[in-house]
Design an enzyme around this catalytic site. Structure first.
Site, short mmCIF file in Angstrom:
data_model
loop_
_atom_site.label_atom_id
_atom_site.label_comp_id
_atom_site.label_asym_id
_atom_site.label_seq_id
_atom_site.Cartn_x
_atom_site.Cartn_y
_atom_site.Cartn_z
N TRP A 194 7.10 6.61 -8.29
CA TRP A 194 5.82 5.94 -8.01
C TRP A 194 5.98 4.44 -7.81
O TRP A 194 5.00 3.73 -7.56
CB TRP A 194 4.81 6.24 -9.13
CG TRP A 194 4.31 7.66 -9.09
CD1 TRP A 194 4.57 8.58 -8.12
CD2 TRP A 194 3.45 8.31 -10.03
NE1 TRP A 194 3.94 9.77 -8.40
CE2 TRP A 194 3.24 9.63 -9.57
CE3 TRP A 194 2.84 7.91 -11.23
CZ2 TRP A 194 2.44 10.55 -10.26
CZ3 TRP A 194 2.05 8.82 -11.92
CH2 TRP A 194 1.85 10.13 -11.43
N GLU A 238 16.26 -0.18 -3.38
CA GLU A 238 15.42 -1.37 -3.56
C GLU A 238 15.99 -2.28 -4.65
O GLU A 238 15.84 -3.50 -4.58
CB GLU A 238 13.97 -0.93 -3.85
CG GLU A 238 13.32 -0.40 -2.57
CD GLU A 238 12.20 0.61 -2.75
OE1 GLU A 238 11.69 0.75 -3.87
OE2 GLU A 238 11.86 1.26 -1.75
N SER A 262 11.28 9.39 3.23
CA SER A 262 10.16 9.90 4.04
C SER A 262 10.04 11.42 3.98
O SER A 262 9.70 12.06 4.98
CB SER A 262 10.31 9.43 5.49
OG SER A 262 10.23 8.01 5.55
N GLY A 314 8.94 9.22 -2.61
CA GLY A 314 8.13 8.03 -2.87
C GLY A 314 6.70 8.25 -2.42
O GLY A 314 5.87 8.82 -3.12
N GLY A 315 6.40 7.80 -1.20
CA GLY A 315 5.03 7.80 -0.69
C GLY A 315 4.28 9.11 -0.88
O GLY A 315 3.15 9.13 -1.38
C1 PEP Z 1 12.21 6.36 -2.43
O1 PEP Z 1 11.79 5.23 -2.63
O2 PEP Z 1 13.08 6.80 -3.18
C2 PEP Z 1 11.69 7.12 -1.31
C3 PEP Z 1 12.35 8.17 -0.93
O3 PEP Z 1 10.51 6.66 -0.72
P1 PEP Z 1 9.70 7.39 0.47
O4 PEP Z 1 9.60 8.86 0.11
O5 PEP Z 1 8.38 6.71 0.49
O6 PEP Z 1 10.51 7.20 1.72
#
Ligand code: PEP
Length: 254
Positions: free
Chosen positions: A12, A98, A212, A233-234
């Site tokens: 999150w 990140e 993603s 993530g998202g």
């Molecule tokens: C993540 O930050 O680990 C990630 C996979 O983000 P997203 O699913 O938003 O690409």
């Protein structure tokens, strides 16, 4: 017979206040958990306790997004493995891109973090992945091998170790890796693990895909034998997207 259960880990990130995170966690806890899929949620540090309470009895594990590498002391703003354990955490993300990009953390930091987690019996989810530039330069395999160097000091893998293959160009961009590309990277990581720790470890270690993942991209990625689940993530902030991604994770592999 395959040995690895599917694993869905929600990251999150720095979203949701503790109250909003607790509300979202209650909605996730109310979802029907598909058989054969383990689930963990990593909220922000201040939200850990509220999310832990919301997840009680749901079978969903509590995860943290990071840990500091020292045991205790004058490290203002940092959080130790013992603190996370006492807060009810069982899984901790290490090496997220990140952290690498924004905080300049490197393999030596990740090695120390994983050593501390091992002391406390907490499982690491070690994140690796190449940038667009590294892929274009044909350096993906070398980059992944270098990143696995964080495991150099371990004679046996840290307890509960799982990997997340997260190509940096796919994170938060809406451009998930193709299933073929992800499967190839996962196979390479598995071979590297086997070379370090032996074939049984290579076969048994879960390797998640991240970048993603969505209701659209998950079915193709999870159809691959090599892909053991997702670090999400998202999409993990939406109950309906999570439901769809979990359903794809529970579907039989090709
Ligand atoms: C993540 O930050 O680990 C990630 C996979 O983000 P997203 O699913 O938003 O690409």
């Amino acid at each position: 017979m395959r040995e690895r259960r599917r694993f869905f880990v929600a990251n999150w990130k720095m979203t949701r206040t503790p109250s909003a995170a607790a509300e979202l966690a209650r909605a996730m806890a109310a979802l029907a958990r598909p058989a054969g899929v383990d689930i963990a949620i990593a909220p922000s540090f201040p939200a850990l306790d509220r999310v832990r309470a919301a997840l009680l009895g749901s079978g969903i594990a509590l995860a943290a997004q990071d840990v500091f590498h020292e045991r205790e002391g004058a490290f203002t703003g940092e959080v130790s493995a013992a603190m996370l354990k006492d807060a009810g955490v069982s899984l901790v993300l290490v090496g997220h891109s990140e952290r690498r990009l924004l905080r300049g953390e490197r393999e030596t930091d990740f090695a120390r973090k994983m050593a501390r987690l091992a002391e406390e019996g907490l499982a690491p989810l070690y994140c690796v992945g190449e940038t667009q530039r590294e892929r274009e330069a044909g350096r993906t395999r070398d980059v992944l091998r270098t990143q696995l160097g964080a495991l150099d000091g371990f004679a046996v893998p840290p307890p509960g170790l799982a990997l997340a293959y997260e190509p940096v160009w796919a994170i938060g961009t809406g451009l998930a890796a193709t299933p073929e590309l992800a499967a190839e990277a996962h196979a390479h990581l598995r071979a590297e693990l086997a070379a370090r720790f032996g074939e049984p470890v290579g076969r048994a270690t879960r390797i998640l895909y991240g970048g993603s993942l969505s209701p659209a991209s998950a079915p193709g990625l999870f159809a691959k034998e090599e892909v053991d689940g997702g670090l999400v993530g998202g999409a993990s902030l939406s109950v309906s997207d999570t439901t769809a991604v979990l359903a794809a994770a529970a579907a039989p592999r090709a």
